[in-house]
Design an enzyme around this catalytic site. Structure first.
Site, PDB file in Angstrom:
ATOM      1  N   TYR A  74       0.817  -1.216   0.000  1.00 37.95           N
ATOM      2  CA  TYR A  74       0.000   0.000   0.000  1.00 37.95           C
ATOM      3  C   TYR A  74       0.852   1.268   0.000  1.00 37.95           C
ATOM      4  CZ  TYR A  74      -4.364  -2.515   0.086  1.00 37.95           C
ATOM      5  OH  TYR A  74      -5.422  -3.310  -0.275  1.00 37.95           O
ATOM      6  N   ASN A 109     -13.255   2.862  -7.106  1.00 35.84           N
ATOM      7  CA  ASN A 109     -11.866   3.325  -7.018  1.00 35.84           C
ATOM      8  C   ASN A 109     -11.566   3.923  -5.652  1.00 35.84           C
ATOM      9  OD1 ASN A 109     -11.758   2.508  -9.622  1.00 35.84           O
ATOM     10  ND2 ASN A 109     -11.788   4.552 -10.523  1.00 35.84           N
ATOM     11  N   VAL A 110     -10.364   3.644  -5.184  1.00 41.99           N
ATOM     12  CA  VAL A 110      -9.937   4.136  -3.877  1.00 41.99           C
ATOM     13  C   VAL A 110      -8.983   5.322  -4.025  1.00 41.99           C
ATOM     14  CG1 VAL A 110     -10.227   1.855  -2.819  1.00 41.99           C
ATOM     15  CG2 VAL A 110      -7.986   2.494  -3.748  1.00 41.99           C
ATOM     16  N   ASP A 111      -8.806   5.804  -5.272  1.00 38.98           N
ATOM     17  CA  ASP A 111      -7.756   6.797  -5.536  1.00 38.98           C
ATOM     18  C   ASP A 111      -8.167   8.245  -5.267  1.00 38.98           C
ATOM     19  OD1 ASP A 111      -9.280   7.539  -7.862  1.00 38.98           O
ATOM     20  OD2 ASP A 111      -8.195   6.053  -9.064  1.00 38.98           O
ATOM     21  N   HIS A 126     -15.463   1.202  -2.120  1.00 40.75           N
ATOM     22  CA  HIS A 126     -14.335   0.387  -1.641  1.00 40.75           C
ATOM     23  C   HIS A 126     -13.351   1.194  -0.788  1.00 40.75           C
ATOM     24  CE1 HIS A 126     -15.080  -2.878  -4.943  1.00 40.75           C
ATOM     25  NE2 HIS A 126     -15.892  -2.975  -3.925  1.00 40.75           N
ATOM     26  N   CYS A 137      -9.869   0.411  17.033  1.00 40.82           N
ATOM     27  CA  CYS A 137     -11.009   1.274  17.387  1.00 40.82           C
ATOM     28  C   CYS A 137     -11.684   1.890  16.164  1.00 40.82           C
ATOM     29  CB  CYS A 137     -10.576   2.367  18.370  1.00 40.82           C
ATOM     30  SG  CYS A 137      -9.638   3.716  17.623  1.00 40.82           S
ATOM     31  N   ALA A 238     -11.809   5.492 -21.560  1.00 36.61           N
ATOM     32  CA  ALA A 238     -12.655   6.444 -20.854  1.00 36.61           C
ATOM     33  C   ALA A 238     -12.267   7.890 -21.144  1.00 36.61           C
ATOM     34  CB  ALA A 238     -12.593   6.168 -19.352  1.00 36.61           C
TER      35      ALA A 238
HETATM   36  C1  BJW Z   1     -10.323   0.785 -19.258  1.00 34.86           C
HETATM   37  C2  BJW Z   1      -9.219   1.479 -19.616  1.00 34.86           C
HETATM   38  C3  BJW Z   1      -9.449   2.758 -20.077  1.00 34.86           C
HETATM   39  C4  BJW Z   1      -8.490  -0.393 -18.968  1.00 34.86           C
HETATM   40  N1  BJW Z   1     -10.697   3.238 -20.139  1.00 34.86           N
HETATM   41  N2  BJW Z   1     -11.555   1.158 -19.286  1.00 34.86           N
HETATM   42  C5  BJW Z   1     -20.602 -13.249  -5.570  1.00 34.86           C
HETATM   43  C6  BJW Z   1     -20.005 -14.115  -6.470  1.00 34.86           C
HETATM   44  C7  BJW Z   1     -18.651 -14.431  -6.357  1.00 34.86           C
HETATM   45  C8  BJW Z   1     -17.871 -13.862  -5.343  1.00 34.86           C
HETATM   46  C9  BJW Z   1     -18.461 -13.013  -4.464  1.00 34.86           C
HETATM   47  C10 BJW Z   1     -19.805 -12.717  -4.581  1.00 34.86           C
HETATM   48  N3  BJW Z   1     -20.125 -11.829  -3.599  1.00 34.86           N
HETATM   49  C11 BJW Z   1     -19.008 -11.564  -2.887  1.00 34.86           C
HETATM   50  C12 BJW Z   1     -17.968 -12.284  -3.384  1.00 34.86           C
HETATM   51  C13 BJW Z   1     -16.590 -12.297  -2.849  1.00 34.86           C
HETATM   52  C14 BJW Z   1     -15.775 -11.134  -3.301  1.00 34.86           C
HETATM   53  C15 BJW Z   1     -15.707 -11.123  -4.813  1.00 34.86           C
HETATM   54  O1  BJW Z   1     -16.310 -10.345  -5.505  1.00 34.86           O
HETATM   55  N4  BJW Z   1     -14.890 -12.007  -5.376  1.00 34.86           N
HETATM   56  C16 BJW Z   1     -14.744 -12.134  -6.826  1.00 34.86           C
HETATM   57  C17 BJW Z   1     -13.414 -11.552  -7.266  1.00 34.86           C
HETATM   58  C18 BJW Z   1     -14.866 -13.572  -7.194  1.00 34.86           C
HETATM   59  N5  BJW Z   1     -16.325  -9.876  -2.808  1.00 34.86           N
HETATM   60  C19 BJW Z   1     -16.065  -9.421  -1.590  1.00 34.86           C
HETATM   61  O2  BJW Z   1     -15.388 -10.064  -0.804  1.00 34.86           O
HETATM   62  C20 BJW Z   1     -16.675  -8.098  -1.180  1.00 34.86           C
HETATM   63  N6  BJW Z   1     -17.281  -8.216   0.078  1.00 34.86           N
HETATM   64  C21 BJW Z   1     -18.386  -8.936   0.283  1.00 34.86           C
HETATM   65  O3  BJW Z   1     -18.986  -9.470  -0.611  1.00 34.86           O
HETATM   66  O4  BJW Z   1     -18.757  -9.004   1.593  1.00 34.86           O
HETATM   67  C22 BJW Z   1     -19.853  -9.835   1.965  1.00 34.86           C
HETATM   68  C23 BJW Z   1     -19.946  -9.761   3.475  1.00 34.86           C
HETATM   69  C24 BJW Z   1     -21.127  -9.395   4.061  1.00 34.86           C
HETATM   70  C25 BJW Z   1     -21.216  -9.319   5.459  1.00 34.86           C
HETATM   71  C26 BJW Z   1     -20.117  -9.625   6.245  1.00 34.86           C
HETATM   72  C27 BJW Z   1     -18.914  -9.977   5.642  1.00 34.86           C
HETATM   73  C28 BJW Z   1     -18.826 -10.044   4.257  1.00 34.86           C
HETATM   74  C29 BJW Z   1     -15.592  -7.028  -1.031  1.00 34.86           C
HETATM   75  C30 BJW Z   1     -14.901  -6.729  -2.294  1.00 34.86           C
HETATM   76  C31 BJW Z   1     -13.771  -5.709  -2.044  1.00 34.86           C
HETATM   77  C32 BJW Z   1     -12.917  -5.507  -3.281  1.00 34.86           C
HETATM   78  N7  BJW Z   1     -11.761  -4.758  -2.928  1.00 34.86           N
HETATM   79  C33 BJW Z   1     -10.805  -4.381  -3.966  1.00 34.86           C
HETATM   80  C34 BJW Z   1      -9.524  -3.877  -3.277  1.00 34.86           C
HETATM   81  C35 BJW Z   1      -9.735  -2.505  -2.658  1.00 34.86           C
HETATM   82  C36 BJW Z   1      -8.536  -2.089  -1.876  1.00 34.86           C
HETATM   83  C37 BJW Z   1      -7.342  -1.814  -2.739  1.00 34.86           C
HETATM   84  O5  BJW Z   1      -7.412  -0.961  -3.628  1.00 34.86           O
HETATM   85  O6  BJW Z   1      -6.331  -2.449  -2.504  1.00 34.86           O
HETATM   86  O7  BJW Z   1     -11.376  -3.392  -4.805  1.00 34.86           O
HETATM   87  S1  BJW Z   1     -10.396  -5.688  -5.092  1.00 34.86           S
HETATM   88  C38 BJW Z   1     -10.223  -4.649  -6.492  1.00 34.86           C
HETATM   89  O8  BJW Z   1     -11.207  -5.035  -7.469  1.00 34.86           O
HETATM   90  C39 BJW Z   1     -10.612  -3.233  -6.020  1.00 34.86           C
HETATM   91  C40 BJW Z   1     -11.476  -2.765  -7.146  1.00 34.86           C
HETATM   92  O9  BJW Z   1     -12.318  -1.715  -6.717  1.00 34.86           O
HETATM   93  C41 BJW Z   1     -12.217  -4.002  -7.548  1.00 34.86           C
HETATM   94  C42 BJW Z   1     -12.808  -3.955  -8.931  1.00 34.86           C
HETATM   95  O10 BJW Z   1     -11.816  -3.865  -9.894  1.00 34.86           O
HETATM   96  P1  BJW Z   1     -12.079  -2.953 -11.179  1.00 34.86           P
HETATM   97  O11 BJW Z   1     -12.234  -1.560 -10.773  1.00 34.86           O
HETATM   98  O12 BJW Z   1     -13.161  -3.538 -11.985  1.00 34.86           O
HETATM   99  O13 BJW Z   1     -10.652  -3.060 -11.913  1.00 34.86           O
HETATM  100  P2  BJW Z   1     -10.073  -4.193 -12.876  1.00 34.86           P
HETATM  101  O14 BJW Z   1      -8.619  -4.028 -12.911  1.00 34.86           O
HETATM  102  O15 BJW Z   1     -10.615  -5.516 -12.520  1.00 34.86           O
HETATM  103  O16 BJW Z   1     -10.680  -3.839 -14.310  1.00 34.86           O
HETATM  104  C43 BJW Z   1     -10.253  -2.690 -15.037  1.00 34.86           C
HETATM  105  C44 BJW Z   1     -11.140  -2.548 -16.249  1.00 34.86           C
HETATM  106  O17 BJW Z   1     -10.826  -1.330 -16.892  1.00 34.86           O
HETATM  107  C45 BJW Z   1     -10.958  -3.663 -17.294  1.00 34.86           C
HETATM  108  O18 BJW Z   1     -12.235  -4.108 -17.719  1.00 34.86           O
HETATM  109  C46 BJW Z   1     -10.254  -2.959 -18.464  1.00 34.86           C
HETATM  110  O19 BJW Z   1     -10.624  -3.469 -19.738  1.00 34.86           O
HETATM  111  C47 BJW Z   1     -10.740  -1.551 -18.288  1.00 34.86           C
HETATM  112  N8  BJW Z   1      -9.860  -0.520 -18.796  1.00 34.86           N
HETATM  113  N9  BJW Z   1      -8.093   0.638 -19.407  1.00 34.86           N
HETATM  114  C48 BJW Z   1     -11.707   2.408 -19.747  1.00 34.86           C
HETATM  115  N10 BJW Z   1      -8.409   3.500 -20.482  1.00 34.86           N
HETATM  116 ZN    ZN Z   2      -7.452   3.075  17.653  1.00 35.57          ZN
END
Ligand code: BJW
Ligand code: ZN
Length: 247
Positions: A74, A109-111, A126, A137, A238
């Site tokens: 990070y 996005n977290v940015d 996120h 805490c 985008a």
């Molecule tokens: C362009 C471009 C250009 C390139 N112009 N486009 C149902 C089914 C299966 C699994 C699950 C489910 N429900 C939950 C899950 C589990 C899990 C999950 O989803 N897993 C899957 C991966 C299988 N989800 C979770 O665990 C979530 N929590 C949850 O469900 O909790 C339930 C719960 C309830 C009660 C108690 C306890 C639990 C939480 C998910 C958190 C995700 N976190 C992250 C990290 C954040 C921190 C960090 O930054 O380090 O978030 S993971 C990462 O992926 C980040 C992103 O926000 C997220 C999405 O990614 P994103 O933005 O789509 O990016 P990319 O890289 O994947 O894609 C980029 C795209 O851009 C591509 O398509 C390119 O083509 C395109 N692109 N250039 C436009 N110029």
């Molecule tokens: Zn504390």
């Protein structure tokens, strides 16, 4: 807001018309919207985790096993982000908010670049990379610029426990998802930009809106699982397409 592209109206022109006419638009963004700002995406050939799965580092388990390693990752992300600025896609979305005051921007996005570009109606579902959150805490504070230079883990100013980045990891609940789904249920148009659509529950924001009758426009250079439910799938970057679509 009805109708589909015809020979006389190309998909981009159709998208422009829908975006202009929308009363309650919802925008769902992912890492691709910041790609042209130099922020690495998560997946795909240029993804920051090539050879690694995001699940290796962005989880509570990884953090309890090896907080040093997770923080190293990070700190690197933060140092990259400090050199990045909003691009024309962020700016176009901020301007779109001025003409469409009922818009909601749901970003994975977290940015913080949407905020920096001037968007105010945002849900950062996120969390935020530049926030430290106490692992005991929950107290949140702005990341100090010093943290990446010295390699110590930030400590809570209130209780003294170690902090974690203020983001949502895999397996953790997504606190804002209920209100995002609620907004999706009453949106008349959804613009999905730069997300691979594989992370849930975020991707379901588009599904919920679609089921409730919203038109869906996708902007992405690649096809995604959300392409199939989109009324219009525009293949492109985008920062090139959004200024044209939202002007
Ligand atoms: C362009 C471009 C250009 C390139 N112009 N486009 C149902 C089914 C299966 C699994 C699950 C489910 N429900 C939950 C899950 C589990 C899990 C999950 O989803 N897993 C899957 C991966 C299988 N989800 C979770 O665990 C979530 N929590 C949850 O469900 O909790 C339930 C719960 C309830 C009660 C108690 C306890 C639990 C939480 C998910 C958190 C995700 N976190 C992250 C990290 C954040 C921190 C960090 O930054 O380090 O978030 S993971 C990462 O992926 C980040 C992103 O926000 C997220 C999405 O990614 P994103 O933005 O789509 O990016 P990319 O890289 O994947 O894609 C980029 C795209 O851009 C591509 O398509 C390119 O083509 C395109 N692109 N250039 C436009 N110029
Ligand atoms: Zn504390």
């Amino acid at each position: 807001m009805t109708g589909h592209p015809t020979d006389s109206t190309g998909p981009r022109e159709q998208a422009r018309e829908w975006l202009q006419a929308a009363r309650r638009p919802l925008v769902l963004t992912g890492a691709g919207v910041s790609a042209e700002s130099g922020v690495p995406t998560f997946r795909g050939p240029d993804g920051m985790w090539r050879g690694h799965r995001p699940e290796e580092l962005a989880t509570p388990d990884a953090f309890s096993r090896d907080p040093e390693m997770v923080w190293e990752f990070y700190r690197w992300r933060r140092s990259v982000l400090r050199g990045c600025a909003p691009n024309p896609a962020h700016v176009a979305l901020a301007r779109y908010e001025s003409s469409h005051p009922d818009l909601l921007l749901v970003t994975q996005n977290v940015d913080g670049l949407h905020r920096l570009a001037g968007s105010t109606r945002i849900q950062e579902i996120h969390g935020r990379l530049m926030i430290d959150r106490c692992s005991a805490c929950g107290l949140e504070s702005d990341a100090s610029p010093r943290d990446e230079a010295d390699r110590r883990i930030p400590m809570c100013g209130s209780c003294g426990a170690i902090c974690r980045p203020g983001v949502v990891w895999f397996g953790e609940p997504v606190p804002l998802i209920g209100s995002a789904f609620e907004a999706a249920g009453s949106a008349d148009l959804v613009l999905v930009v730069g997300t691979s659509g594989v992370v849930e529950p975020a991707a379901s924001v588009a599904r919920v809106a679609r089921s409730a009758g919203a038109e869906v426009i996708e902007v992405n250079p690649e096809a995604t699982p959300l392409s199939a439910l989109s009324d219009l799938s525009l293949r492109g970057k985008a920062a090139e397409l959004l200024p044209e679509l939202l002007s």
